[in-house]
Design an enzyme around this catalytic site. Sequence first.
Site, PDB file in Angstrom:
ATOM      1  N   SER A 136      36.164  -4.605   2.041  1.00 32.72           N
ATOM      2  CA  SER A 136      35.189  -3.861   2.843  1.00 32.72           C
ATOM      3  C   SER A 136      35.908  -2.693   3.487  1.00 32.72           C
ATOM      4  CB  SER A 136      34.589  -4.788   3.905  1.00 32.72           C
ATOM      5  OG  SER A 136      33.713  -4.081   4.741  1.00 32.72           O
ATOM      6  N   LYS A 162      33.044  -2.560  -0.886  1.00 28.93           N
ATOM      7  CA  LYS A 162      31.893  -2.387  -0.015  1.00 28.93           C
ATOM      8  C   LYS A 162      32.179  -1.238   0.939  1.00 28.93           C
ATOM      9  CE  LYS A 162      30.989  -5.234   3.527  1.00 28.93           C
ATOM     10  NZ  LYS A 162      30.449  -6.401   4.276  1.00 28.93           N
ATOM     11  N   LYS A 164      30.983   0.836   4.348  1.00 30.53           N
ATOM     12  CA  LYS A 164      30.144   0.904   5.536  1.00 30.53           C
ATOM     13  C   LYS A 164      29.434   2.253   5.553  1.00 30.53           C
ATOM     14  CE  LYS A 164      31.351  -3.047   7.473  1.00 30.53           C
ATOM     15  NZ  LYS A 164      30.411  -4.135   7.775  1.00 30.53           N
ATOM     16  N   ASP A 189      26.935  -1.311   3.231  1.00 26.71           N
ATOM     17  CA  ASP A 189      26.551  -2.161   4.355  1.00 26.71           C
ATOM     18  C   ASP A 189      26.261  -1.271   5.561  1.00 26.71           C
ATOM     19  OD1 ASP A 189      26.192  -4.130   6.236  1.00 26.71           O
ATOM     20  OD2 ASP A 189      28.305  -4.734   6.316  1.00 26.71           O
ATOM     21  N   GLU A 214      23.250  -3.793   1.903  1.00 27.25           N
ATOM     22  CA  GLU A 214      23.344  -4.906   2.843  1.00 27.25           C
ATOM     23  C   GLU A 214      22.836  -4.506   4.228  1.00 27.25           C
ATOM     24  OE1 GLU A 214      26.789  -7.871   4.701  1.00 27.25           O
ATOM     25  OE2 GLU A 214      27.304  -6.408   3.141  1.00 27.25           O
ATOM     26  N   ASP A 239      22.440 -10.066   6.069  1.00 27.61           N
ATOM     27  CA  ASP A 239      23.608 -10.585   6.784  1.00 27.61           C
ATOM     28  C   ASP A 239      23.161 -11.015   8.170  1.00 27.61           C
ATOM     29  OD1 ASP A 239      25.952 -10.982   8.227  1.00 27.61           O
ATOM     30  OD2 ASP A 239      26.856  -9.069   7.732  1.00 27.61           O
ATOM     31  N   LYS A 263      28.185 -15.861   6.255  1.00 23.12           N
ATOM     32  CA  LYS A 263      29.361 -15.796   7.108  1.00 23.12           C
ATOM     33  C   LYS A 263      29.455 -17.083   7.907  1.00 23.12           C
ATOM     34  CE  LYS A 263      29.827 -10.795   7.601  1.00 23.12           C
ATOM     35  NZ  LYS A 263      29.630  -9.608   8.472  1.00 23.12           N
ATOM     36  N   GLY A 291      33.076 -11.599   5.718  1.00 23.90           N
ATOM     37  CA  GLY A 291      34.177 -11.838   6.643  1.00 23.90           C
ATOM     38  C   GLY A 291      34.008 -11.111   7.956  1.00 23.90           C
TER      39      GLY A 291
END
Length: 369
Positions: A136, A162, A164, A189, A214, A239, A263, A291
């Site tokens: 990530s 991934k 952000k 995400d 996400e 999530d 998670k 995570g």
Amino acid sequence: MKIVAAKLHRVRLPLVHEFRTSSHGKSMLDHILVELTDDSGAVGWGEVASPSDPFYAPETVESCWHLGERYLVPAILGKEWERPEQLSQLWAKVRGNQFAKSGLDTAGWVLWATTNGVPLAEALGGTRTEVVAGVSLGIEPTIDALLAEVERHLAAGYPRVKLKIAPGWDVEPVRAVRSAHPDLDLHVDANGIYTAEQSDHLKALDEFGLTMIEQPFAPRDLLAHANLQRQIATPVCLDESVETLKDLETALFVQAIRVLNIKVSRMGGLTPARAAHDRAHEAGIPVWCGGMHEFGIGRAANVALSSLPGFSLPSDVSASAKYYAQDVITPPVVATQGVVQVPTAPGLGHDVDTAFIAQNAVTSIEFSA
């Protein structure tokens, strides 16, 4: 089994690379490590990987410390139990506070696996011997800096990246990464930062062949997620929206979910995380393990969980060295060409470096039955 002693350690470690999301940045982390001892002298470790600030979730390190000290640890001291699933029944009156509960639930599983001489993954019902890891990547100062980070982790063998995203940092960085890596397993995400009125930003990402988008909207806005999913081909992953099994059932009912990020911390421990895996697997929803920049104790628990059969997508179980120069376990979690081996030793599968924990503990507290 009976827990006769417990310790909470608030430990602070610096990150090797600052990490920035749509809401905040961080260069060091405080996590609470949970140490449970049973009447045979065996020890089980867990980790409360809550953020320091209430941006990802309402909980903070301070709130988790209070819950652990005042309610959760006293609820389990001196109580008889046979299976780790029973521990959560002892604090059932405490609502919410999933991060705080997670550390104790995980420590209970590790303790049970240790006393029974089985690996944590086997105790949970895991079947995989290795887990594919993804990385990530946070919001970087420039697109060139982001591309450099992508290149660095692809060179290390990670097969999934991934990114952000946030309004103003979405279409162009994704376009740049996709242009440089046409076949990369890529997803984004948003950590719930978008509003329904900003859906056009998200629809514009549909052209890039992402594995998933996400958590685009706020946790409770399941209808906005369902509406977006009807308008795009890219799967919507949830999530923050799924803290409980009831949340998952609602998301399934309104068709707001096509992928689930499980998670351990967000769901309150390995017990509910495993149950969420089972329900999603039954519903045909692929899952992966997200995570929270866990130290090695929480990271090892994530690896064990990811060995369950429904975890068909790369999980956030990357190597300890991606985040920390030195970890609280030995050996650290290692990824070879993006693959992490599932430990076969009893319990956590790693030794806990108690001297390093003591060296980096901001504060500790002891309890006895």
